[in-house]
Design an enzyme around this catalytic site. Structure first.
Site, PDB file in Angstrom:
ATOM      1  CG  HIS A 109      -0.251   0.089   2.530  1.00 11.20           C
ATOM      2  ND1 HIS A 109       0.355   1.227   3.008  1.00 11.20           N
ATOM      3  CD2 HIS A 109      -0.056  -0.853   3.485  1.00 11.20           C
ATOM      4  CE1 HIS A 109       0.878   0.995   4.194  1.00 11.20           C
ATOM      5  NE2 HIS A 109       0.663  -0.267   4.506  1.00 11.20           N
ATOM      6  CB  SER A 122       1.399  -3.485   5.295  1.00 10.18           C
ATOM      7  OG  SER A 122       0.294  -3.106   6.064  1.00 10.18           O
ATOM      8  CG  ASP A 136      -0.308 -20.113  12.764  1.00 12.61           C
ATOM      9  OD1 ASP A 136       0.080 -19.959  13.939  1.00 12.61           O
ATOM     10  OD2 ASP A 136       0.227 -20.908  11.978  1.00 12.61           O
TER      11      ASP A 136
END
EC number: 3.4.21.116
Length: 426
Positions: free
Chosen positions: A236, A378, A363
């Site tokens: 991003h 990210s 998980d």
């Protein structure tokens, strides 16, 4: 009931019954793609239970075809294009144009990286009032400058960093001359003038602007292409913390960083990786692009994650499926680890878009340590069926176990890796 009306009703009922009976086959027929892309040496499957034969339209060397009970497997052999023809009882019913592209593999990342960006010119992030002999003033604000503007020239001279600004201000203030400014606002370039004012308290001339020429943060490496050393990270855009606008990058660099602790995320309060990196650390790559799909540049040398250092194939957005997948990321020190996730939904995209899939952390250990997706995660690469399919980009604020991912296809394109080159040239 008149005979013609009875016939019309009967016809409508017959068509309705046939439509119900053919509903599933019709849907499957419509789902057969008219075009598909596949890399050399890689296989893509077209799911269908229709009793159709599938073969190349000619003696093609571009790909091979294998028909299984519930899918048709297309394997790329040589870059080029040809047609896949479907026939039912010897009658052709549909065609798929197959583009075979040169093989492409990337090395997945997962490493925690420190990011240092230097903007084009200096960024205006706010205003302040100067105590002058005539009261409080902000010459910059009076001149029509806005937060988010970038000062790129003063008196015709290029401005590259904050230290370039002060000499122009002091000289103009002492001579009483106006400063000629060239600013960049979005895609516009605007000229304006302002006269610095003397700060009565400090005795120096000011223009009443808060400015910045750099930004720093952490993120995660997504991939690098071993031949060109081109990489992509974050997934991003990096925006300025004050103006919230994307930083226009002049240059920048990435360094290795170390995760020191995790602030666990909860509903309504996303967590965060706390990491450190030193300005003295060796630069491992440069940054030449900051886009909605991440940061991009070239590595100075290969980097390893010591968990998946072999180049992996990449997947087009049409290949991504709902179901199990994995991410690579760091939650302690600099150790890259593999964690289970679920692809909840995915959108096959024809054009670049940032939110291509929804994912959920499954998980148990990652949920225990982080609460789900946290800031700094990210860019963590997503791997499904042995292929790099994308990167983690955003967390859902009210549900930190879930978030968005971007398809790897668009990150590769932003990195300058032309995966469609042969296709466009044909």
């Amino acid at each position: 009931m008149p005979d013609n009306i009875r016939k019309a009703v009967g016809l409508i009922l017959l068509v309705s019954l046939l439509s119900v009976g053919l509903c599933k086959p019709l849907k499957e027929y419509l789902l057969i793609p008219t075009q598909m892309r596949v890399f050399e040496t890689q296989t893509q499957a077209i799911e269908t239970s229709l009793s159709v034969n599938a073969q190349t339209s000619e003696s093609s060397e571009a790909f091979t075809v294998k028909k299984d009970p519930h899918e048709i497997k297309v394997t790329g052999k040589k870059s080029g294009e040809s047609e896949l023809v479907y026939d039912l009882a010897g009658f052709p019913i549909k065609k798929t144009k197959v583009h075979v592209l040169p093989d492409l593999k990337v090395i997945p990342g997962g490493q925690s990286i420190g990011v240092k960006l230097h903007s084009v010119g200096v960024l205006v992030v706010g205003f302040h009032q100067i105590n002058t002999s005539e009261g409080k003033k902000s010459p910059g604000e009076t001149a029509g400058i806005e937060a988010g503007d970038i000062i790129i020239e003063m008196n015709g001279q290029k401005i590259e960093k904050m230290n370039d600004v002060a000499p122009f201000i002091q000289k103009a203030g002492k001579t009483g001359e106006s400063l000629d400014l060239l600013i960049k606002r979005d895609k516009q370039k605007i000229k304006t003038k302002l006269i610095p004012e003397k700060d009565e308290g400090e005795g120096k001339y000011r223009i009443g602007l808060y400015i910045r020429d750099s930004a720093a943060g952490i993120g995660t490496m997504t991939f690098y292409e071993p031949k060109t050393k081109k990489y992509g990270a974050l997934g991003h855009v990096i925006s300025d913390m004050d103006t919230k606008k994307p930083i226009v990058v002049e240059n920048g660099e990435i360094v290795k960083s170390t995760v020191t602790s995790i602030e666990k995320g909860t509903g309504g309060n996303p967590g965060e990786k706390l990491a450190r990196f030193s300005s003295e650390r060796k630069t491992i790559g440069d940054i030449n692009r900051n886009s909605p799909f991440g940061i991009f540049g070239t590595l100075h040398q290969p980097i390893q994650n010591n968990i998946s250092d072999q180049a992996l194939p990449v997947a087009f957005s049409t290949e991504v499926k709902k179901g199990p997948a994995e991410i690579l990321t760091v939650i302690d020190d600099d150790k890259v680890e593999k964690f289970d996730i679920e692809i909840v939904s995915t959108t096959p995209q024809k054009f670049p878009a940032t939110k291509g899939m929804v994912l959920k952390i499954t998980d148990p250990r990652l949920l225990k340590e982080t609460g789900g997706i946290v800031q700094g995660m990210s860019g963590s690469p997503i791997i499904q069926n042995g292929k790099v399919i994308g990167a983690v980009t955003h967390v859902f604020v009210n549900d930190p176990t879930s978030g968005y991912g971007v398809h790897i296809e668009w990150m590769l394109s932003e990195a300058g890796i032309d995966i469609y080159g042969k296709e466009k040239a044909s």
